[in-house]
Design a protein around this motif. Sequence first.
Motif: not given
Length: 150
Positions: A106-109, A114-118, A135-150
């Motif tokens: 399990e990864v908590p993220w 779709r947030a990586l399209d551009d 650069h990567c920190a900015g991308v992570a801020q908009r694209a990486v979220r805490p995962s939601v258990p399935q």
Amino acid sequence: MHGGEAAGPVNLIRSDFIRPEDLDRYRELGVTSFKIVDRACSTEALVERVRAYHNRRWEGDLLRLIGPRGSPPRRRPLPVVDSLRHLGVRRALALLRGARQFMKLEVPWSIDNRALDDVILPGGCHATGCEECGHCAGVAQRAVRPSVPQ
């Protein structure tokens, strides 16, 4: 970014992966083979990955496609576990205790593909350090979220 938890999301973006949408860029550079599965990959995950890369599109959590959650927990021991029996019980247990953190699936993220399209990954920040580039920190801020258990 400071500390282990804060560095987690940005390190996901810094890691090596190729999105289905980016295959043609790599083909233009002469890359003709792409590894999209490993031995632990289930049939369902294999079909899902082949379909995504064939269609050059993936909706949802990119880690489900490229990450450790793409494979279900194994039903049989890993080959390394069978090899550990030759070390003796004490040494094998000590080694497994130390490696426990790397054996979690399990990864908590999650990464919103779709947030990586551009975004161009990698970011081409070879001339400077990661902390200075951002650069990567900015991308992570908009694209990486805490995962939601399935």
